[in-house]
Design a protein around this motif. Structure first.
Motif, PDB file in Angstrom:
ATOM      1  N   THR A  88       0.937  -1.098  -0.031  1.00 62.10           N
ATOM      2  CA  THR A  88       0.041   0.139   0.092  1.00 62.10           C
ATOM      3  C   THR A  88       0.821   1.267  -0.046  1.00 62.10           C
ATOM      4  OG1 THR A  88       0.022  -0.177   2.364  1.00 62.10           O
ATOM      5  CG2 THR A  88      -1.885  -1.096   1.079  1.00 62.10           C
ATOM      6  N   LYS A  89       1.328   1.667  -1.204  1.00 62.94           N
ATOM      7  CA  LYS A  89       2.348   2.503  -1.278  1.00 62.94           C
ATOM      8  C   LYS A  89       1.975   3.586  -2.479  1.00 62.94           C
ATOM      9  CE  LYS A  89       7.340   2.805  -2.469  1.00 62.94           C
ATOM     10  NZ  LYS A  89       8.712   2.256  -2.326  1.00 62.94           N
ATOM     11  N   CYS A  90       2.020   4.903  -2.057  1.00 62.82           N
ATOM     12  CA  CYS A  90       1.833   5.792  -3.219  1.00 62.82           C
ATOM     13  C   CYS A  90       2.935   6.670  -3.420  1.00 62.82           C
ATOM     14  CB  CYS A  90       0.575   6.870  -2.921  1.00 62.82           C
ATOM     15  SG  CYS A  90       0.460   7.061  -1.104  1.00 62.82           S
ATOM     16  N   ALA A  91       3.718   6.300  -4.420  1.00 61.50           N
ATOM     17  CA  ALA A  91       4.971   6.813  -5.006  1.00 61.50           C
ATOM     18  C   ALA A  91       4.458   8.270  -5.807  1.00 61.50           C
ATOM     19  CB  ALA A  91       5.981   6.013  -5.669  1.00 61.50           C
ATOM     20  N   SER A  92       3.758   9.234  -5.118  1.00 62.55           N
ATOM     21  CA  SER A  92       3.114  10.262  -5.912  1.00 62.55           C
ATOM     22  C   SER A  92       4.005  11.069  -6.310  1.00 62.55           C
ATOM     23  CB  SER A  92       2.114  10.993  -4.867  1.00 62.55           C
ATOM     24  OG  SER A  92       0.986  10.003  -4.332  1.00 62.55           O
ATOM     25  N   TYR A  93       5.327  11.292  -5.624  1.00 62.76           N
ATOM     26  CA  TYR A  93       6.197  12.405  -6.323  1.00 62.76           C
ATOM     27  C   TYR A  93       6.663  11.950  -7.553  1.00 62.76           C
ATOM     28  CZ  TYR A  93      10.058   8.924  -5.666  1.00 62.76           C
ATOM     29  OH  TYR A  93      10.495   7.678  -5.721  1.00 62.76           O
ATOM     30  N   THR A 118      -6.439   7.183   0.164  1.00 60.09           N
ATOM     31  CA  THR A 118      -6.764   5.478   0.003  1.00 60.09           C
ATOM     32  C   THR A 118      -5.889   4.481   0.850  1.00 60.09           C
ATOM     33  OG1 THR A 118      -7.467   6.162  -2.165  1.00 60.09           O
ATOM     34  CG2 THR A 118      -7.061   3.939  -1.725  1.00 60.09           C
ATOM     35  N   MET A 119      -4.564   5.189   0.795  1.00 57.04           N
ATOM     36  CA  MET A 119      -3.650   4.079   1.518  1.00 57.04           C
ATOM     37  C   MET A 119      -3.863   4.119   3.004  1.00 57.04           C
ATOM     38  SD  MET A 119       0.389   4.995   1.923  1.00 57.04           S
ATOM     39  CE  MET A 119       0.209   6.367   3.167  1.00 57.04           C
ATOM     40  N   ARG A 120      -4.229   5.374   3.744  1.00 61.61           N
ATOM     41  CA  ARG A 120      -4.652   5.518   5.036  1.00 61.61           C
ATOM     42  C   ARG A 120      -5.995   4.604   5.281  1.00 61.61           C
ATOM     43  NH1 ARG A 120      -2.722   9.071   8.802  1.00 61.61           N
ATOM     44  NH2 ARG A 120      -0.693   9.219   8.669  1.00 61.61           N
ATOM     45  N   ALA A 121      -6.987   4.830   4.302  1.00 56.62           N
ATOM     46  CA  ALA A 121      -8.230   4.458   4.424  1.00 56.62           C
ATOM     47  C   ALA A 121      -8.386   2.896   4.471  1.00 56.62           C
ATOM     48  CB  ALA A 121      -9.258   4.935   3.543  1.00 56.62           C
ATOM     49  N   ILE A 122      -7.572   2.236   3.719  1.00 64.40           N
ATOM     50  CA  ILE A 122      -7.815   0.692   3.554  1.00 64.40           C
ATOM     51  C   ILE A 122      -7.333  -0.052   4.980  1.00 64.40           C
ATOM     52  CG2 ILE A 122      -5.409   0.286   2.511  1.00 64.40           C
ATOM     53  CD1 ILE A 122      -6.810  -1.672   0.693  1.00 64.40           C
ATOM     54  N   HIS A 123      -6.157   0.607   5.581  1.00 61.44           N
ATOM     55  CA  HIS A 123      -5.850  -0.051   6.766  1.00 61.44           C
ATOM     56  C   HIS A 123      -6.841   0.408   8.055  1.00 61.44           C
ATOM     57  CE1 HIS A 123      -1.843  -1.419   5.410  1.00 61.44           C
ATOM     58  NE2 HIS A 123      -1.676  -0.322   4.639  1.00 61.44           N
ATOM     59  N   ALA A 124      -7.427   1.560   7.924  1.00 61.31           N
ATOM     60  CA  ALA A 124      -8.414   1.817   8.724  1.00 61.31           C
ATOM     61  C   ALA A 124      -9.575   1.175   8.741  1.00 61.31           C
ATOM     62  CB  ALA A 124      -8.861   3.573   8.637  1.00 61.31           C
TER      63      ALA A 124
END
Length: 472
Positions: A88-93, A118-124
């Protein structure tokens, strides 16, 4: 690439390679809620991955839920979701500068926040609903082996910090030089590294958990029931031909990712499959037995590998899950584009991915396990669009036909919230509220189907003008 993009994906293949996550299979793998298929249904979802399962849960969680049927061609969660690397990784840069240039600052920030949230929400969600999926939140590190990629990263991070501010959680990035990188992350011979927030989980277990919640709310799940053909009903709705008979549905939701063009041929060449390779490897004796405590990507000129270390308490804790390697194949992996057969493994790519862990960690790897480095290898089919963004919304000119697909190999930080967005679109909720968090670039439009597919975007170093659009 034009020839590869024109290859019809067909149906998901029987007897695919078995992923690390699917062994053993879930108790829902061959689930059929009813012995017979319903003849009429309000909402039909095709695809049982994270997108389809999240759609089912969201729709059925409403105050007056419709009847919902889900079709899966193979076993539950047997597609890309059950075959990914668990990152669950967002390499948005890596895409931020291009997005600012092409879409403007406001939209680029919205895309970055969508992925981060989304990354935070899926774990929550996993915590809130008690889904046991080896959920782990921590940091990731990108290890660089190319000066162009390093320069691009430094410019992008500087821009993100300037736009979002130094103290925004989504702008927390830290660079390390080559010496610091080896000391902290055990990788050798790099140019340096970049650390930021990330996580990992078993996407298979998570999705099975969401399917279980949806079944509890009335979902009818029918596995091993491929949808063969879609046709518009003469009166209203859609007729879906399956291997077990026909179904009439008022609304159809395509959560079919790389296989979408099989059911809706107008999207041939608009969503293009890419076969990816994954491995589960026993770690070397020189690495910590409890695992590395951080996830990795290894960035070079024309591609990258992505890797997680299985967290303590999970099955085979300390195992390394690493995938990629396509661009190391002849013609930079051209033959993997348009390839929708996940029952086959390319030996060249497999051997590269299997050997690269020892290369990246070099003398810090130590000795291979007496049982061998490879625990399991498999493939999976992703979906890509010409502009590098998901396709979300109602298909233009087709009442009652919706799509959420083409996640660019980055579905773990897109699908969960995309499903929330498509549910809102289908329910005709307030557009102004939706526009506040759903990027316009994700919206399904007829214009987006006209772009010529040229391969994966945002992976190579492209010339970026310093005259960046600003929208306040």
């Amino acid at each position: 690439m034009e020839e590869r993009a024109a290859i019809p994906p067909g149906l998901p293949r029987p007897n695919p390679t078995v992923s690390y996550w699917q062994d053993p299979p879930s108790h829902l793998a061959q689930h059929r809620t009813t012995q017979e298929l319903p003849v009429n249904i309000d909402v039909l979802i095709i695809g049982s991955g994270i997108t389809g399962s999240s759609l089912a849960y969201n729709i059925l969680n409403g105050p007056h839920p419709p009847s919902v049927l889900m079709l899966e061609a193979r076993t539950a969660c047997s597609g890309a979701t059950g075959r990914n690397g668990g990152h669950t990784k967002c390499a948005s840069y890596r895409e931020f500068l291009e997005n600012v240039r092409d879409l403007g600052e406001t939209e680029a920030v919205k895309i970055l926040r969508f992925q981060y949230n989304t990354m935070r929400a899926i774990h929550a969600f996993a915590r809130e609903h008690g889904i046991e999926c080896d959920s782990w939140q921590g940091d990731t590190v990108d290890i660089f082996y190319d000066w162009g990629q390093w320069d691009k990263a430094t410019k992008a991070v500087a821009e993100i910090k300037m736009v979002l501010g130094e103290h925004d959680p989504a702008s927390r990035y830290t660079f390390y030089d080559a010496k610091e990188t080896e000391q902290k992350f055990l990788t050798q011979n790099s140019l340096g590294s970049l650390q930021y927030e990330s996580g990992s989980l078993s996407a298979y277990k998570f999705t099975i958990g969401v399917l279980g919640l949806a079944l509890g709310k009335g979902l009818n799940l029918q596995t091993e029931t491929p949808a063969l053909k879609l046709a518009k009903d003469e009166e209203s709705g859609w007729i879906i031909q399956t291997s077990r008979g026909n179904i009439r549905a008022e609304k159809v939701l395509l959560a079919t990712n790389g296989y979408t063009a099989h059911l809706y041929p107008a999207l041939q060449g608009v969503i293009v499959p890419l076969r990816g390779h994954m491995t589960g490897q026993r770690s070397g004796s020189g690495l910590p037995e409890e695992g590395l405590g951080i996830t990795y990507s290894f960035i070079y000129g024309n591609g990258y590998e992505y890797m997680i270390s299985r967290p303590p308490g999970s099955k085979f804790a300390g195992d390394i899950m690493i995938g990629g390697g396509a661009t190391k194949a002849p013609d930079e992996g051209l033959l993997e584009w348009g390839e929708a057969n996940d029952a086959v493994i390319d030996d060249f790519i497999l051997n590269y991915v299997l050997s690269c862990t020892g290369t990246y960690f070099s003398s810090n790897w130590g000795e291979d396990s007496p049982e061998g480095r490879l625990r399991k290898a498999w493939t999976g089919v992703m979906g890509f669009s010409a502009d590098g963004f998901p396709l979300v919304g109602r298909i233009p000119g087709e009442d009652g036909l919706y799509i959420a697909a083409s996640f660019q190999g980055n579905g773990m930080v897109l699908c969960f919230q995309v499903a929330r967005a498509l549910t809102a679109i289908m329910n005709e909720e307030h557009e102004d509220e939706l526009d506040q968090w759903l990027p316009k670039a994700f919206r399904m439009t007829s214009e987006r189907t006209k772009h010529k597919f040229q391969g994966k975007r945002h992976s190579k170093v492209l010339p970026i003008s310093h005259e960046i659009k600003s929208q306040g």
